[in-house]
Design an enzyme around this catalytic site. Sequence first.
Site, short mmCIF file in Angstrom:
data_model
loop_
_atom_site.label_atom_id
_atom_site.label_comp_id
_atom_site.label_asym_id
_atom_site.label_seq_id
_atom_site.Cartn_x
_atom_site.Cartn_y
_atom_site.Cartn_z
N PRO A 117 9.59 -4.40 2.73
CG PRO A 117 8.68 -4.03 0.37
CD PRO A 117 9.57 -4.60 1.14
CG ASN A 118 5.70 -0.10 2.93
OD1 ASN A 118 5.41 0.77 2.83
ND2 ASN A 118 4.84 -0.59 2.07
NE ARG A 124 2.03 -1.19 6.13
CZ ARG A 124 2.59 -2.33 5.85
NH1 ARG A 124 2.93 -3.08 6.22
NH2 ARG A 124 1.79 -2.98 4.10
CE1 TYR A 148 0.50 -6.02 7.92
CE2 TYR A 148 -0.25 -3.86 7.82
CZ TYR A 148 -0.26 -5.62 7.17
OH TYR A 148 -0.35 -6.05 5.75
CG ASN A 180 6.38 -10.01 6.86
OD1 ASN A 180 6.85 -10.11 5.35
ND2 ASN A 180 5.97 -9.39 7.50
CB ALA A 213 4.14 -5.15 -1.04
CG HIS A 254 1.29 -9.77 -2.64
ND1 HIS A 254 1.15 -10.97 -1.98
CD2 HIS A 254 1.56 -8.81 -1.60
CE1 HIS A 254 1.04 -10.67 -0.76
NE2 HIS A 254 0.79 -9.77 -0.45
CG ASP A 311 15.03 -15.61 -9.89
OD1 ASP A 311 13.21 -16.21 -9.91
OD2 ASP A 311 15.28 -14.97 -10.99
CD GLU A 340 5.89 -16.62 1.34
OE1 GLU A 340 6.09 -17.67 0.98
OE2 GLU A 340 5.50 -15.67 0.91
CG HIS A 375 2.68 -13.49 4.99
ND1 HIS A 375 3.54 -12.03 4.46
CD2 HIS A 375 3.74 -15.09 4.06
CE1 HIS A 375 4.05 -12.49 3.34
NE2 HIS A 375 3.80 -14.00 3.38
CB SER A 424 -2.35 -10.01 8.02
OG SER A 424 -1.34 -10.07 6.77
NE ARG A 429 -4.47 -7.51 4.84
CZ ARG A 429 -3.51 -7.10 5.42
NH1 ARG A 429 -1.80 -7.84 4.80
NH2 ARG A 429 -3.51 -5.83 4.20
NE ARG A 463 -3.08 -6.78 1.06
CZ ARG A 463 -2.17 -5.70 1.27
NH1 ARG A 463 -0.51 -6.37 1.50
NH2 ARG A 463 -2.23 -4.50 1.70
C1 DQA Z 1 2.44 -8.60 4.58
C2 DQA Z 1 1.52 -8.67 4.19
C3 DQA Z 1 1.86 -8.51 2.53
O1 DQA Z 1 0.25 -8.25 2.00
C4 DQA Z 1 2.25 -6.86 2.84
O2 DQA Z 1 2.22 -6.41 1.66
C5 DQA Z 1 3.26 -6.29 3.98
C6 DQA Z 1 2.77 -7.30 5.28
C7 DQA Z 1 2.26 -9.32 6.34
O3 DQA Z 1 3.13 -9.56 6.76
O4 DQA Z 1 1.12 -9.93 6.90
O5 DQA Z 1 3.65 -5.28 3.85
O6 DQA Z 1 3.86 -9.57 4.25
#
Ligand code: DQA
Length: 142
Positions: free
Chosen positions: A10-11, A18, A23, A72, A75, A78, A85, A99, A101, A103, A108, A112
């Site tokens: 998401p996002n 953003r 990012y 990735n 959110a 977390h 699963d 996995e 990220h 950031s 942070r 997170r």
């Molecule tokens: C993220 C870090 C997460 O905490 C955050 O919710 C994101 C992006 C990252 O790529 O740094 O949406 O996964």
Amino acid sequence: MARILVLNGPNLGRLGSREPDVYGSQDLAALKVLLEADAPSHEIDLRQTDSEPELMSWLFEAVDTNTAVILNPAAFTHYSYALRDAAAMVTKAGVPLIEVHISNPHSREEFRHNSVISAVATGVIAGFGFDSYRLALAQLTR
Ligand code: DQA
């Protein structure tokens, strides 16, 4: 041509506009170009969704098609036990799942600092901007 799923939660569809201080200012289309240049002999199947069930269905697809995953979880990292699963199904099937990220979540906000995904991932790369994905791809294609 071997395929690699690059799945974004998401996002992340808002990358580019953003929080560029966190990012960067490049979007997912630019990420795809970078990854394709790094691995010309692989098909980079890059997707993004804000939907937890859709992201889970893509992990089921990874299991069923034996396709390595760069994830990735954004959110969902977390708090989503459902995604955890589903990620466990991938790695327990012997399919690598890294996995990533953009950031460094550990530098942070407190919420997170915990990932419910990391314990079932093959490995974790965080804090290097889009290079986090490129490092994951290098590992999967070496
Ligand atoms: C993220 C870090 C997460 O905490 C955050 O919710 C994101 C992006 C990252 O790529 O740094 O949406 O996964």
